[in-house]
Design an enzyme around this catalytic site. Sequence first.
Site, mmCIF file in Angstrom:
data_model
loop_
_atom_site.group_PDB
_atom_site.id
_atom_site.type_symbol
_atom_site.label_atom_id
_atom_site.label_comp_id
_atom_site.label_asym_id
_atom_site.label_seq_id
_atom_site.Cartn_x
_atom_site.Cartn_y
_atom_site.Cartn_z
ATOM 1 N N HIS B 6 0.830 -1.205 0.000
ATOM 2 C CA HIS B 6 0.000 0.000 0.000
ATOM 3 C C HIS B 6 0.866 1.257 0.000
ATOM 4 C CE1 HIS B 6 -3.813 2.067 1.919
ATOM 5 N NE2 HIS B 6 -3.352 2.730 0.889
ATOM 6 N N SER B 71 -6.423 10.140 -2.709
ATOM 7 C CA SER B 71 -7.336 11.259 -2.470
ATOM 8 C C SER B 71 -7.542 12.097 -3.719
ATOM 9 C CB SER B 71 -6.806 12.134 -1.334
ATOM 10 O OG SER B 71 -5.586 12.732 -1.714
ATOM 11 N N TYR B 192 -12.004 7.310 4.779
ATOM 12 C CA TYR B 192 -11.227 6.107 4.469
ATOM 13 C C TYR B 192 -11.610 4.959 5.406
ATOM 14 C CZ TYR B 192 -7.760 8.563 1.454
ATOM 15 O OH TYR B 192 -7.124 9.250 0.458
ATOM 16 N N GLU B 282 1.104 2.656 3.639
ATOM 17 C CA GLU B 282 0.379 3.833 3.129
ATOM 18 C C GLU B 282 1.335 5.005 2.903
ATOM 19 O OE1 GLU B 282 -2.791 4.719 5.792
ATOM 20 O OE2 GLU B 282 -3.864 6.031 4.426
ATOM 21 N N ARG B 288 2.157 12.055 8.390
ATOM 22 C CA ARG B 288 3.543 12.279 7.979
ATOM 23 C C ARG B 288 4.500 12.534 9.130
ATOM 24 N NH1 ARG B 288 3.617 14.455 1.906
ATOM 25 N NH2 ARG B 288 1.681 13.487 1.256
#
Lengths: 344, 344
Positions: B6, B71, B192, B282, B288
């Site tokens: 992912h 997104s 999500y 991800e 982040r």
Amino acid sequence: MVIDCHGHYTTAPKELQVFRDAQIAGLKDSSIPAPDLVNVSDDQLRESVQPQLKFQSDRGTDVTIFSPRASAMAHHIGDARTSLDWSRQCNDLIHRVCELYPQNFVGVCQLPQTPSDPLANCISELERCVNSYGFIGCNLNPDPSGGKWTAPPLIDRYWYPFYEKLVELDVPAMVHVSASCNPNFHATGAHYINADTTAFMQFLTADLFKDFPTLRMIIPHGGGAVPYHWGRYRGLAQDMKRPLLADLIRHNVFFDTCVYHQAGVDLLLKIIPADNILFGSEMVGAVRGIDPESGHYYDDTKRYIDAAAISDRDRQKILEGNARWVYPRINDRIPMPTAEGTLR
Amino acid sequence: MVIDCHGHYTTAPKELQVFRDAQIAGLKDSSIPAPDLVNVSDDQLRESVQPQLKFQSDRGTDVTIFSPRASAMAHHIGDARTSLDWSRQCNDLIHRVCELYPQNFVGVCQLPQTPSDPLANCISELERCVNSYGFIGCNLNPDPSGGKWTAPPLIDRYWYPFYEKLVELDVPAMVHVSASCNPNFHATGAHYINADTTAFMQFLTADLFKDFPTLRMIIPHGGGAVPYHWGRYRGLAQDMKRPLLADLIRHNVFFDTCVYHQAGVDLLLKIIPADNILFGSEMVGAVRGIDPESGHYYDDTKRYIDAAAISDRDRQKILEGNARWVYPRINDRIPMPTAEGTLR
């Protein structure tokens, strides 16, 4: 003492559904007369709550904070009048049950919400239930459209007049959706859990609790996905330069324990501060079976709390003390058995 | 070897967004000409994926199954033509990155979905990406409306022609929504996770995998709320007289490990069979920052797997073997270093 903050009247006499069916029929055919008020005897009410009383006794819980069946609120059906008439019938039955068993049930009201409508009816029904009936909170539906999610988010000023009334009356709201009319969302398996997750993320992004420092919201079903994804939420808050989550929720956001396996409850108790967890079972509710892996009912959540590796002080907060703090009006109805009941 | 199932191309050169902005401007003003194709050099592409390569190196992962920024798919913008043009640009860049770094990236495509449109464009774009580019899977958006949830559920026959093509090509789909245009749903914090939970509950209620025994779906973000509420889902399946969940998901439903704290990953690994978990991060993605509690990036999910109390065999499945089984076309692009790579 053990207070279950999350019980629904899913076993109401069939006369309540007869009223509702007639009400819905009248929406489709205006020649059908308005239904009579629900006419049930005290004996019928007593009979109807025997399952709850038996579960309380079998599981060692004492008091249930009791509200109308959540999936039947269905705020998307009809108009403001429909919702008001229906909510009053449901709340009146809750009141009668609480009067019949004042040691076992304390009332929380359904609100007469309607999509796109202002919240005046909700304010007046909340006042009626709190001031006349001694109710101690309400269930607030963040999606009165029933799965279309057309209402403004809970941080929007649309909701502020209602929050002002919650603060004035010093009662909390449980954020609880109702039935889903969107075929994507199974009610208890998706819509409920999604709404919990959604509400938490809304609270994370805004300063609602700066505007209302004493507003208290309970997010049911263990907070949806939130404890499992606590790292994601801490990280998102950090990226967005929001407060630490523990600070953000401290006096304002609470999770119940309606998580139906030991590992899930253990995660909840490990991750979320004990001050922000309220015992709840959702009985008689979403899942009715017995877990073959444990031999006990899935929703017998007290077993998971009993088995968890937490301190006695935290256990007392979760089982009783926090509920007394979040729903302070319960103390007028169910006096504290010991001074420890106030611990938080 | 470690395969990250992912990863999104969130660091694409700005020329890609310039294309998209011009495309959207053209939707509002038809006098604006269609944008030129994205014109970026190989050097720009190499430069753009340095963050991913550095994370791979720093974290000890080898290969990323790489797809366009989720997104930005935004299937709700424009019409079928808009979505097709945009998807092709995004997929072409993924292909070029995979050709530049064939040991580091393997492609998964964005689909040109559009609300209410049949899936013909998706079928042809999937074929193009798999047959011409060597892609090994796709991201399937269960809500192309972007938070209005107007599409039929994933168990509806609307999706069946696309599933037939997935089965024919022997490629899986990751169920992944895109941006939310519903103010109730924060994209990465609510939409999500809700979509993951929603998709699982849809799969639970129907016989989709009897109709398609070899169809494979990855539910990202650790399966949304599902492992945390595994008892609820086991109980709902039982009440609905559905199969045991372990049987229902065995060959068809997989969860990634995009859960950003140790306790959450530990729950996932404890509850979900090891055969149904694929390593994923991800990155570079939703969160982040660096977790002050651990001193490491929230999305450095390999650390959580490394620290988990699981067997070496299960760890190997999660980090590599299961990805090779779920995405078998990866074996043509990234040969197995050892025979153990096939274990599942």
